[in-house]
Design an enzyme around this catalytic site. Structure first.
Site, short mmCIF file in Angstrom:
data_model
loop_
_atom_site.label_atom_id
_atom_site.label_comp_id
_atom_site.label_asym_id
_atom_site.label_seq_id
_atom_site.Cartn_x
_atom_site.Cartn_y
_atom_site.Cartn_z
N LYS A 285 -25.89 25.88 -62.15
CA LYS A 285 -26.17 24.46 -62.29
C LYS A 285 -26.14 24.05 -63.77
O LYS A 285 -26.33 24.88 -64.66
CB LYS A 285 -27.58 24.16 -61.74
CG LYS A 285 -27.73 24.27 -60.24
CD LYS A 285 -29.17 24.00 -59.84
CE LYS A 285 -29.36 24.09 -58.34
NZ LYS A 285 -28.67 22.98 -57.63
N ARG A 359 -28.32 26.25 -47.19
CA ARG A 359 -27.80 26.24 -45.82
C ARG A 359 -27.56 27.66 -45.31
O ARG A 359 -27.60 27.90 -44.11
CB ARG A 359 -26.53 25.40 -45.75
CG ARG A 359 -25.35 25.92 -46.52
CD ARG A 359 -24.31 24.85 -46.81
NE ARG A 359 -24.76 23.93 -47.84
CZ ARG A 359 -24.07 22.87 -48.25
NH1 ARG A 359 -22.90 22.59 -47.70
NH2 ARG A 359 -24.54 22.09 -49.20
#
Length: 504
Positions: A285, A359
């Site tokens: 990130k 996920r």
């Protein structure tokens, strides 16, 4: 921050000897009469003051007055019941109020709750109306100060509520205290630094507290996770020296608290994403605001806090809480883009981006939940930045094909002011997750990122089970939209889920 204590009373008292009090008015003439009455009793004129940091809004006219030469202070709040007024008013109003008292030497406050008859159109019932007052004080009073070196002893702030219906008021305050215990636990977990709250520490805290509240907690270590073939959880967690954990919480409120009512074996499964820190992995990130990723386990914290509140309130419902916990870090053993992961369901995932890790751990958790065959599965996750782009910071994305669940969560969200908005779940979106080398790819491309993430999760849920996914990436994080979401992670979702469970 105060140590709050609550009392309730029907007794009507004069303005004499009150250190601080609040009265609410809808009628202008009654406000004027009250001012005259106060001046007559105190034998002095009121001076107008401006209370710093005290909430004013389009729905209020704040008149703050103090008896000349005395410490007594009265806040006269004129409420405008127009299209801008919402049922979050008292919650938000009192959150701002208690924060404004932090540096003052006030020891007690007296709050005169206005007649419920004026607010019937805004609140489901009278008790929830009263509950919103107590919630506002609790939420506004929250602070995370565990690591402040200057430890100040908490001042006690005694709050006395006055209403015409003391019985319902007492019930509402007790209910609010139980609910806020769950919210506080959730916020404490969210705000804890990731160096402390590792997957192992998260599992320990959940087990320690919830076991005391009659819930049964099982923790799978990495060996048991391998035994269950949870490849998604292992892939995300294998890059960190802090090993993953899988937490299962069982609360049997229906069995324990039905009290003669017909028992309905209707178990609700709550699943929460527990990434205790998300660096993004190899798909790292940007550094800006990466510190917020200590709260990437907000879904897990909400599940734990909701079950705590349900247990304290003795809700007659059976709940299974499922938390996959991992830390997504970089190392020589981190998963890589291009890897293919085999999940516990047997379905395979092509890793296109290691920052789409939530996920992957939820794939194993949702498969585990499905095998328990609950009546409904609800998962919560700080899953996608795309959802924040679409809906902003103050609303969660709702994804389900079940219209009843969708309607129910929308209405409850309006009631609790933890609002949700449904996005489409059409099967055409499945094509965006298509992989040439595996059953599914973990990123659906540039478009509709929140929806493709939800469609990814859908693959791992038994289609016979009602399921809803809540993407809380925006409202879980601190924001400036109301007085109780500033500075600290918000605990968003506990009050929403708690009201949902009350309907079961």
């Amino acid at each position: 921050m105060f140590n709050l204590s609550f009392k309730s009373s029907r007794k009507k008292i004069s303005y004499k000897n009150l250190s601080l009090s609040i009265r609410y008015f809808i009628d202008e003439q009654k406000l004027k009469d009250s001012v005259k009455n106060f001046e007559r009793i105190s034998k002095t004129k009121l001076s107008q003051l401006q209370r710093k940091n005290f909430l004013s809004s389009d729905s209020t006219e704040i008149r703050v007055s103090r008896t000349i030469g005395k410490p007594d202070e009265i806040l006269l709040v004129k409420i405008k019941l127009d299209e801008k007024f919402t049922n979050d008013f008292f919650r938000n109003h009192l959150a701002g109020f208690v924060q404004s008292l932090e540096k003052e030497e006030v020891k007690s406050i007296h709050i005169f709750i206005p007649n419920y008859v004026h607010f019937k159109k805004y609140f489901d019932n009278e008790e929830y109306f009263y509950q919103s007052f107590a919630e506002g004080l609790f939420l506004g009073n929250y602070a995370f100060t565990n690591y402040k070196s200057d430890k100040k002893q908490l001042k006690t702030l005694e709050v006395t509520f006055y209403s015409d219906n003391e019985k319902k008021l007492k019930n509402a305050v007790i209910f609010a205290q139980n609910l806020m215990a769950g919210v506080k636990f959730t916020k404490d977990l969210q705000n804890e630094p990731a160096s402390i709250l590792t997957p192992i520490e998260l599992s320990k805290r959940v087990k320690t507290l919830l076991t005391k509240e009659v819930a049964k907690v099982k923790i799978f270590d990495e060996r048991e996770i391998r035994k269950w073939k949870m490849g998604g959880l292992l892939a995300v967690g294998m890059g960190s020296s802090n090993l993953p954990r899988f937490i299962v919480i069982e609360y049997k409120g229906a069995d324990k608290y039905s009290k003669g009512k017909k028992k309905v074996n209707k178990t609700i499964a709550l699943v929460g994403k527990g990434v205790t820190f998300d660096s993004g992995g190899i798909s790292i990130k940007p550094s800006n605001d990466m510190w917020e990723m200590k709260a990437d386990m907000s879904g897990a914290a909400v599940v734990a806090g909701t079950i705590l509140a349900a247990a304290k309130s003795k809700l007659p419902v059976n709940i299974i809480g499922i938390i996959p916990a991992a830390e997504n870090m970089l190392s020589g053993s981190s998963m890589r883009p291009g890897d293919i992961v085999v999940t516990s369901s047997g379905k395979t995932i092509e890793v296109d981006n290691t920052d789409a890790e939530g996920r992957m751990i939820l794939a194993d958790a949702l498969n585990y939940a499905s095998k328990l065959n609950p009546a409904e599965i609800v998962d919560l996750a700080t899953l996608t930045g795309a959802c924040v782009v679409a809906l902003g910071e103050f609303v969660a994305g709702l994804f389900t094909k079940n219209e009843e669940l969708s309607s129910q969560f929308f209405e409850i969200g309006l009631k609790t002011h933890e609002r949700v908005w449904a996005l489409p779940m059409w099967d055409e979106y499945h094509s965006l997750n298509k992989s040439d080398v595996a059953d599914v790819k973990n990123v659906g491309g540039r478009w509709a990122g929140a929806i493709t993430a939800a469609k990814f999760l859908e693959i791992f849920v038994n289609k016979k089970i009602s399921w809803a996914h809540l993407d809380i990436a925006g409202p879980a994080m601190a924001n400036n939209y109301n007085n109780y979401s500033k500075k600290y992670m918000t605990g968003f979702g506990v009050r929403l889920l708690f009201e949902y469970l009350k309907t079961k």
